[in-house]
Design an enzyme around this catalytic site. Structure first.
Site, short mmCIF file in Angstrom:
data_model
loop_
_atom_site.label_atom_id
_atom_site.label_comp_id
_atom_site.label_asym_id
_atom_site.label_seq_id
_atom_site.Cartn_x
_atom_site.Cartn_y
_atom_site.Cartn_z
N GLY A 160 99.31 38.68 65.23
CA GLY A 160 99.99 38.90 66.51
C GLY A 160 99.14 38.58 67.72
CB CYS B 52 102.43 32.64 67.89
SG CYS B 52 101.92 34.15 67.03
CB THR C 48 102.23 30.43 59.85
OG1 THR C 48 102.63 31.13 61.02
CG2 THR C 48 100.72 30.42 59.75
#
Lengths: 243, 303
Positions: B71, B130, B194
């Protein structure tokens, strides 16, 4: 920190589901009790972080519990096999913080990382009292080895099948030590820190990624901001820990 | 074998770059090997303000990879520019890539402006991908208009610094996002970040990571990364790409370059093997020779 190849010399059960593995190889990166190693296991992406129980110039012993598939594979490894291991990870306990008498409180497998700490303290001429908590008599590990070091040992079990019945905090003295060390389940360490009458430190545990401080996957809150359990810890001073 | 590559005029002695988030701020890795072996270093994702990130557990192991939900933990751009990069510069003289994330276009712009003004930063990598923060990151990378808006805002405040936009694989049409960034002035692209994923603990009947979902990376995502790098390369001819995702050996680097990458980032592999980038760099000449490659630049985007 170092990466090296180790040869398994032995891998034997200490208690139901708990094993001790002796690894022969370069132990030069291990400098303090409470440090850990990160073991690569074929077929698993991440390594398994495991505390060092004791080490010398030739070999080290690690004690682990079978908690999942990776440690289950480890438990079936045999002498002669080689393992890729990162060693000398984490800060370890500060044996120098105790000036005269130490109280060590462990829970379950937490007895392993405090073993070399106890050894260092005894060798430095400190009086060492160890309170070891387990679920029952069958789970007791390393008690005789702590006694052989010259420490005073009290075993506590939840069911009373060995030693005092109850919690480790029931066996904690109200004074008589100038520093304490604890390792075990988080709730136990929290209670130990709350009851302790002297300063001390606790070894935290968290699910890890890299084990060497680069991924920030095991960060905990502390009084001085976010800290990585693997690289800034796993041992933190009592006043630093935010439970 | 010629291993030097160039990204918008920035020279890399080889194409291997540790990916953002898998190498800290570089100094954490100094004990393992001489960082000057690396082609460049992409620093941990940085935001305008310090962030703790998500609560633990943040890590879940997966077959051939892991999920992370860190995070964007970071000390904020001020500390990164004032402390982290100067500390890195004491031990490393190669190119530095500042990876910047944000929660609004304005935040991206002001954070990138600060990073762009730092002479020790060679490339800005704008992370619009992200998956581990709400209301930021991937939200900007999931739609072409938002991606273009961030890209042009950053380009406007980073004169003279190459701006690479880091893309998310969690989209339907990567080519459209890549084109939108290119049209908005991006100097290059990094992909992939990712893949959004999940693991469940059967004993507790709860998600393994506290944030419920996280970003899946590791060897398993190499085929996805190769496909998306190739799609982006075809969508944006001539635009340099840093290929990222599942790279674990020199052969993977060559595949990624053939797919369209000028440089190649190594991510999750660093977490299982801190020597990974050093090992891959050492393997590269022999791997290239094996496939008859005498200049790595000659294979970029040949597929």
């Amino acid at each position: 920190m170092k990466q090296a190849c180790y040869t398994i010399e032995s891998n034997l059960p200490l208690a139901p589901g708990v094993y001790r593995m002796c690894l022969v190889g370069d132990t030069s990166a291990i400098t303090a009790g409470g440090q850990f190693v990160d073991v690569a296991i074929g077929g698993f992406f991440l390594r398994r972080p495991i505390a060092v129980q004791k080490w010398d110039s030739r070999s080290m012993h690690i004690v682990y519990k079978v908690v999942g598939k990776g440690t289950e594979v480890m438990s079936r490894m045999t002498p002669g096999q080689s393992l890729d291991v990162l060693t000398g990870l984490g800060n370890g306990f500060d044996a120098g913080a105790c000036k005269a008498s130490a109280l060590i409180v462990s829970g379950g497998l937490g007895a392993s990382p405090v073993f070399s700490l106890a050894k260092s303290l005894v060798e430095a001429g400190r009086k060492v009292e160890v309170i070891m908590g387990f679920n029952s008599a069958a789970d007791v590990i390393l008690a005789d080895e702590f006694k052989a070091l010259g420490a005073s040992v009290d075993v506590v079990t939840m069911d009373g099948s060995c030693g005092l019945k109850g919690l480790v905090t029931d066996a904690m003295p109200s004074d008589g030590y100038d520093y304490f060390y604890t390792c075990g389940p988080k709730v136990m360490m929290k209670a130990v820190c709350a009851k302790a009458s002297a300063p001390g430190e606790a070894s935290l545990e968290e699910r890890m990624g890299c084990g060497c401080g680069i991924c920030y996957g095991c960060t905990c809150h502390t009084a001085s901001g976010p800290k990585r359990v693997c690289a800034d810890g796993p041992v933190f001073k009592k006043e630093e820990i935010i439970w | 074998m010629v291993s030097e590559v160039k990204l918008c005029g920035v020279s890399l002695k080889n194409p291997v770059i540790p990916a953002s988030g898998t190498f800290g701020f570089g100094t954490e890795m100094a004990g393992w090997y001489d960082l000057n072996q690396l082609g460049a270093i992409s620093l941990k994702g940085t935001t305008l303000e310090p962030r703790f990130g998500n609560e633990c557990p943040r890590i879940a192991e997966c077959p051939e990879g892991l999920i992370n939900s860190v995070g964007l933990q970071n000390p904020g751009i001020k500390a990164v520019l004032g402390e982290k990069i100067p500390a890195l510069r004491k031990i490393y003289s190669g190119p530095v890539i500042a990876n910047i994330s944000g929660f609004s276009v304005e935040e991206y712009a002001s954070c990138c402006a600060a990073a762009g003004a730092c002479e020790d930063v060679d490339i800005i990598e704008v992370n619009i991908s992200c998956p581990n923060v709400h209301g930021g990151g991937m939200a900007f990378g999931s739609n072409p208009e938002a991606a273009a808006e961030v890209t042009s805002a950053v380009k406007a405040v980073c004169p003279g610094k190459p701006v690479f936009v880091k893309l998310s694989p969690n989209v339907t049409d990567i080519a459209a996002i890549a084109r939108a960034c290119a049209d908005a002035g991006a100097d290059g692209l990094t992909l992939i970040n990712t893949v959004l994923g999940m693991r469940i603990d059967l004993k507790t009947r709860r998600p393994v990571v506290a944030a419920r979902y996280g970003g899946f990376s590791g060897r398993a995502i190499l085929p996805i990364a190769l496909r998306m790098v190739n799609q982006a390369a075809h969508a944006c001819p001539g635009l340099p790409i840093m290929g990222c995702g599942g790279v674990s050996c020199a052969d993977d680097v060559l595949e990624m370059m053939m797919a369209g990458a000028t440089a190649v980032q190594v991510g999750a592999e660093n977490l299982r093997d801190p020597m990974a980038c050093s090992r891959i760099i050492a393997e590269l000449p022999a791997a290239a020779a094996k496939y008859g490659i005498d200049d790595l630049n000659s294979i970029v985007g040949i597929i």
